[in-house]
Design a protein around this motif. Structure first.
Motif, short mmCIF file in Angstrom:
data_model
loop_
_atom_site.label_atom_id
_atom_site.label_comp_id
_atom_site.label_asym_id
_atom_site.label_seq_id
_atom_site.Cartn_x
_atom_site.Cartn_y
_atom_site.Cartn_z
N LYS A 117 -16.08 27.78 22.12
CA LYS A 117 -15.48 26.47 21.87
C LYS A 117 -15.43 26.18 20.37
CE LYS A 117 -14.55 25.13 26.09
NZ LYS A 117 -13.14 24.92 26.51
N SER A 118 -16.31 25.34 19.87
CA SER A 118 -16.23 24.91 18.48
C SER A 118 -16.89 25.90 17.54
CB SER A 118 -16.89 23.54 18.32
OG SER A 118 -16.20 22.56 19.06
N VAL A 119 -16.45 25.87 16.28
CA VAL A 119 -17.02 26.73 15.25
C VAL A 119 -17.24 25.90 13.99
CG1 VAL A 119 -14.74 27.49 14.44
CG2 VAL A 119 -16.75 28.94 14.04
N VAL A 120 -18.29 26.23 13.25
CA VAL A 120 -18.58 25.52 12.00
C VAL A 120 -19.07 26.54 10.97
CG1 VAL A 120 -20.99 24.99 12.63
CG2 VAL A 120 -19.81 23.56 10.97
N LEU A 121 -18.69 26.33 9.72
CA LEU A 121 -19.23 27.11 8.61
C LEU A 121 -20.14 26.18 7.82
CD1 LEU A 121 -19.12 29.83 6.99
CD2 LEU A 121 -17.47 28.67 5.49
N THR A 122 -21.42 26.51 7.77
CA THR A 122 -22.39 25.64 7.11
C THR A 122 -22.32 25.84 5.60
OG1 THR A 122 -24.17 27.27 7.21
CG2 THR A 122 -23.89 25.81 9.11
N LYS A 123 -22.98 24.94 4.87
CA LYS A 123 -22.95 25.01 3.42
C LYS A 123 -23.66 26.26 2.89
CE LYS A 123 -22.44 20.07 2.58
NZ LYS A 123 -23.01 18.85 1.97
N ASP A 124 -24.60 26.80 3.67
CA ASP A 124 -25.24 28.06 3.27
C ASP A 124 -24.52 29.27 3.89
OD1 ASP A 124 -26.00 27.70 5.86
OD2 ASP A 124 -28.15 27.80 5.50
N ARG A 125 -23.26 29.03 4.33
CA ARG A 125 -22.33 30.08 4.73
C ARG A 125 -22.77 30.82 6.00
NH1 ARG A 125 -18.39 30.52 2.01
NH2 ARG A 125 -17.87 32.66 2.60
N LEU A 164 -11.05 25.11 14.63
CA LEU A 164 -10.83 25.65 13.29
C LEU A 164 -11.97 25.26 12.36
CD1 LEU A 164 -7.05 24.73 12.80
CD2 LEU A 164 -8.00 26.81 13.79
N ALA A 165 -12.27 26.13 11.40
CA ALA A 165 -13.26 25.83 10.36
C ALA A 165 -12.78 26.47 9.06
CB ALA A 165 -14.64 26.37 10.74
N LEU A 166 -12.71 25.69 8.00
CA LEU A 166 -12.22 26.16 6.70
C LEU A 166 -13.36 26.75 5.88
CD1 LEU A 166 -9.82 26.13 4.58
CD2 LEU A 166 -10.91 24.04 3.71
N ASP A 167 -13.06 27.88 5.21
CA ASP A 167 -13.99 28.46 4.23
C ASP A 167 -13.35 28.26 2.85
OD1 ASP A 167 -15.54 29.97 2.52
OD2 ASP A 167 -15.72 31.68 3.88
#
Length: 482
Positions: free
Chosen positions: A24-32, A272-275
């Motif tokens: 389902k959902s995806v996330v890119l954290t600040k520590d990548r 969607l998750a932006l890098d």
């Protein structure tokens, strides 16, 4: 990398990846850390963005439950939404499952912080803002955006709306996808602050869009789930400036092919998750996690507008008494040769060198210092063929510098356009300083615009405080008219 190139990071039971249930959902954290929820396997996966290696982040694979605890103890039931937010001390992950809101600490401990309200149903997407607010959408009440941790407060849309993923633009304004009406909603507040509504943009002509992300250039990227595509559109003041363009995939053509643009095949892209460091977009499919490359769009830079002068230069060559033979260029222990007649016809710097009567002209060779072999090959190739491979893996800065030295202005313009299109958080500081060193106002202004557009995020990056005064002034200048 060119725009729209799709690469699969991990696919279910392929190349060592585990069996996925329903991502389902995806996330890119600040520590990548790239983390995705798996509704079908009741767990969270962590994916290495370089190698695609996938590991269990939290939950017990295939075992539903509502237990808190360390990663090997905690259980989830149909986890769906995920985002990164902050508590009073540090950055945390927040996950929604069938009945709960769960926070996951840095050591992986899952802690239930709220039980879902029956009036809202389970959260499908969750989003956190820079000011610490959390919003979520729910499949049970698809026409509302709820305020997490105070579910009596909500934002109402039209009754027939089906609100999905949310994203904030550089001004901090919240936007949301309305899947049923194929549009992007702009969340606004009345002047008295008492009523919050959704102002709907025009119908975009997509098919059951679900995911939403906003690029560092302000473009909106939409997971066009029903069409098996990812689309992009520029939106200003809540309204699209044109029709959506397909970034990757072919409408209605389902598949799993890694390729560029319409040659790629997607299968129901969802979240969607932006890098912003690599300027790529990560997206989930039911059985895969993939990425697609982006470019930084700037209206002043279009490489198609740089017309070739090869034909007119060669015509002039036929009508002149051009020098014969070849001219040798030496860099380190390597040598490259090019026709003197072409060099003289295509570049005034080389023409003056060949006709100067100096040592280089007599010996028909010159030693080139302070550059690289690849840069010299690129410049000579452009002079002879009027072509430059902007997708070359070699650094572009040495090519720009040598083209600037030799006065090959069209190649300088091509390099500048490519440097702007490939801007990201990872290189914007280096490139603004590079542009300043070469008095390239266009490059400096483009970098300053990116910084100003993403100022909250950029302020946290190492290197911002080391920029010089003139760059800060340029950032303030572009901020005044954005």
């Amino acid at each position: 990398m060119a725009e729209g190139c799709v690469r699969t990071l991990a696919r279910s039971e392929t190349n060592g990846a585990p069996e996925f249930g329903d991502l389902k959902s995806v996330v890119l954290t600040k520590d990548r850390r790239l983390i995705a929820t798996d509704c079908g396997k009741h767990c969270l996966w962590q994916i290495d963005v370089k190698t695609g290696k996938c590991s269990l982040h939290a939950g017990r694979v295939g075992i539903p439950g509502y237990e808190d605890g360390l990663p090997d103890e905690a259980t989830f039931t149909k986890p769906s939404g995920i985002c990164e937010g902050r508590n009073d001390y540090s950055s945390l992950l927040f996950v929604t499952d069938e009945k709960r809101f769960v926070q996951i600490t840095r050591d992986g401990r899952a802690e239930t912080i709220e039980i879902s309200d029956e009036s809202s149903g389970s959260a499908e997407f969750i989003h956190s803002t820079d000011d610490g607010q959390f919003f979520f959408t729910s499949a049970a009440k698809p026409d509302k955006i709820f305020t997490a941790f105070d579910q009596s407060c909500f934002i109402r849309s039209s009754p027939c709306a089906q609100l999905r993923q949310m994203a904030c633009d550089w001004r901090g304004t919240l936007h949301v996808i309305d899947s049923a009406n194929q549009r992007v909603g702009l969340v606004t507040t009345e002047d008295d602050g008492a009523v919050t509504t959704i102002w709907a943009a025009e119908t975009l002509g997509l098919c059951r869009p679900t995911g939403l992300a906003i690029g560092i250039d302000g473009y909106f990227y939409i997971a066009d789930t029903g069409n098996h595509c990812i689309s992009m559109v520029e939106i200003k003041m809540g309204r699209p400036t044109g029709r959506p363009m397909t970034l990757c995939g072919l409408p209605k053509a389902k598949g799993c092919v890694d390729a560029k643009g319409s040659a790629a095949r997607l299968d129901h892209p969802y979240s969607l998750a932006l890098d912003p460091f690599r300027n790529v977009l990560y997206f989930t499919e039911p059985k895969a996690i993939r990425e697609v490359s982006l470019i930084y769009h700037h209206p002043s830079f279009d490489t198609c507008m740089i017309e070739s002068s090869l034909r007119t230069d060669l015509q002039a060559l036929l009508e002149s008494s051009a020098p014969l033979g070849t001219f040798k260029f030496i860099v380190g222990d390597q040598a490259f040769s090019a026709p003197k007649c072409i060099l003289a016809a295509r570049c005034n710097y080389f023409k003056s060198m060949i006709e100067s009567g100096l040592k280089e002209a007599i010996e028909n060779e010159v030693v080139v210092k302070d550059t690289t072999c690849d840069a010299l090959k690129a410049v000579l190739a452009y002079v002879v063929t009027d072509r430059y491979d902007i997708d070359s893996p070699e650094p572009i800065e040495p090519v720009y510098a040598l083209a600037h030295r030799y006065g090959v202005e069209k190649l300088v313009s091509l390099c500048r356009a490519h440097m702007v299109q490939s801007l990201s958080f990872a290189n914007v500081f280096e490139r603004v300083e590079f542009g300043q060193a070469y008095n390239d106002d266009q490059l400096v202004r483009s970098c300053a615009e990116l910084i100003a557009r993403n100022l909250k995020a950029v302020l946290e990056l190492e290197g911002f405080s080391e920029l010089n005064k003139d760059i800060y002034l340029q950032i303030l200048k572009v901020s005044s008219y954005m």
